[in-house]
Design a protein around this motif. Structure first.
Motif, mmCIF file in Angstrom:
data_model
loop_
_atom_site.group_PDB
_atom_site.id
_atom_site.type_symbol
_atom_site.label_atom_id
_atom_site.label_comp_id
_atom_site.label_asym_id
_atom_site.label_seq_id
_atom_site.Cartn_x
_atom_site.Cartn_y
_atom_site.Cartn_z
ATOM 1 N N VAL A 93 0.849 -1.183 0.000
ATOM 2 C CA VAL A 93 0.000 0.000 0.000
ATOM 3 C C VAL A 93 0.890 1.240 0.000
ATOM 4 O O VAL A 93 1.945 1.259 0.630
ATOM 5 N N GLN A 94 0.461 2.255 -0.742
ATOM 6 C CA GLN A 94 1.177 3.531 -0.767
ATOM 7 C C GLN A 94 0.364 4.567 -0.026
ATOM 8 O O GLN A 94 -0.863 4.618 -0.164
ATOM 9 N N LEU A 95 1.061 5.397 0.758
ATOM 10 C CA LEU A 95 0.397 6.356 1.621
ATOM 11 C C LEU A 95 0.832 7.768 1.277
ATOM 12 O O LEU A 95 2.028 8.017 1.017
ATOM 13 N N GLN A 96 -0.119 8.696 1.314
ATOM 14 C CA GLN A 96 0.161 10.093 1.009
ATOM 15 C C GLN A 96 -0.477 10.953 2.089
ATOM 16 O O GLN A 96 -1.699 11.042 2.169
ATOM 17 N N CYS A 118 -4.579 11.076 5.300
ATOM 18 C CA CYS A 118 -3.645 10.085 4.767
ATOM 19 C C CYS A 118 -4.405 9.255 3.742
ATOM 20 O O CYS A 118 -5.263 8.447 4.106
ATOM 21 N N ALA A 141 -4.641 6.392 0.936
ATOM 22 C CA ALA A 141 -3.967 5.122 0.646
ATOM 23 C C ALA A 141 -4.379 4.603 -0.717
ATOM 24 O O ALA A 141 -5.539 4.724 -1.116
ATOM 25 N N SER A 142 -3.417 4.031 -1.395
ATOM 26 C CA SER A 142 -3.721 3.390 -2.666
ATOM 27 C C SER A 142 -4.088 1.937 -2.412
ATOM 28 O O SER A 142 -3.864 1.399 -1.340
ATOM 29 N N TYR A 185 4.576 0.245 6.238
ATOM 30 C CA TYR A 185 4.409 1.203 5.148
ATOM 31 C C TYR A 185 4.287 2.604 5.737
ATOM 32 O O TYR A 185 3.567 2.816 6.717
ATOM 33 N N GLY A 225 4.015 6.980 4.859
ATOM 34 C CA GLY A 225 3.847 8.111 3.973
ATOM 35 C C GLY A 225 5.052 9.028 4.060
ATOM 36 O O GLY A 225 5.944 8.834 4.885
ATOM 37 N N GLN A 226 5.046 10.078 3.267
ATOM 38 C CA GLN A 226 6.203 10.960 3.173
ATOM 39 C C GLN A 226 6.248 12.015 4.275
ATOM 40 O O GLN A 226 7.262 12.653 4.451
#
Length: 125
Positions: free
Chosen positions: A1-4, A21, A23-24, A114, A116-117
């Motif tokens: 999973v990608q987090l932003q 946040c 999530a993809s 995982y 995020g930035q």
């Protein structure tokens, strides 16, 4: 999973911000999620965590009754509502996810796979 992570900014003492946040992926609802923060020259610290369904939430004592973690699984998004902000809340805030299908909520950053930035929050006095 990608987090932003997003939503950080500059706010005065006593103000509010809401971090998001995003999530993809299609399995966001199977991840335990958390927020952590890191102030300059300090170690990363736990802020809040939330179970898959959102029924169980945990907050660090330093933010309890001021911050609220929540999630909307339909939108693949987790939130951190921050009220009554203090200068000591100034930090970069990170969202994180545990491994898929892990149900145990943790306050330890090493339990999260995982990240995020980060989004910066600055509280002026």
């Amino acid at each position: 999973v990608q987090l932003q992570a997003s939503g950080g900014g500059l706010v005065q003492t006593g103000g509010s911000l809401r971090l998001s946040c995003a999530a993809s992926g299609r399995t966001f609802s199977s991840y335990v999620m958390g927020w952590f923060r890191q102030a300059p020259e300090k170690e990363r610290e736990f802020v809040a965590a939330i179970s898959w369904s959102g029924d169980a939430t945990y907050h660090a004592d330093s933010v309890k009754f001021r911050f609220t973690i929540s999630r909307d699984n339909a939108k693949n998004t987790m939130y951190l509502q921050m009220n009554s902000l203090k200068p000591e809340d100034t930090a970069v805030y990170y969202c994180a996810a545990r491994g898929s299908a892990i149900t145990v909520v943790s306050q330890h950053s090493r339990a999260y796979y995982y990240w995020g930035q980060g989004t910066k929050v600055t509280v002026s006095s």
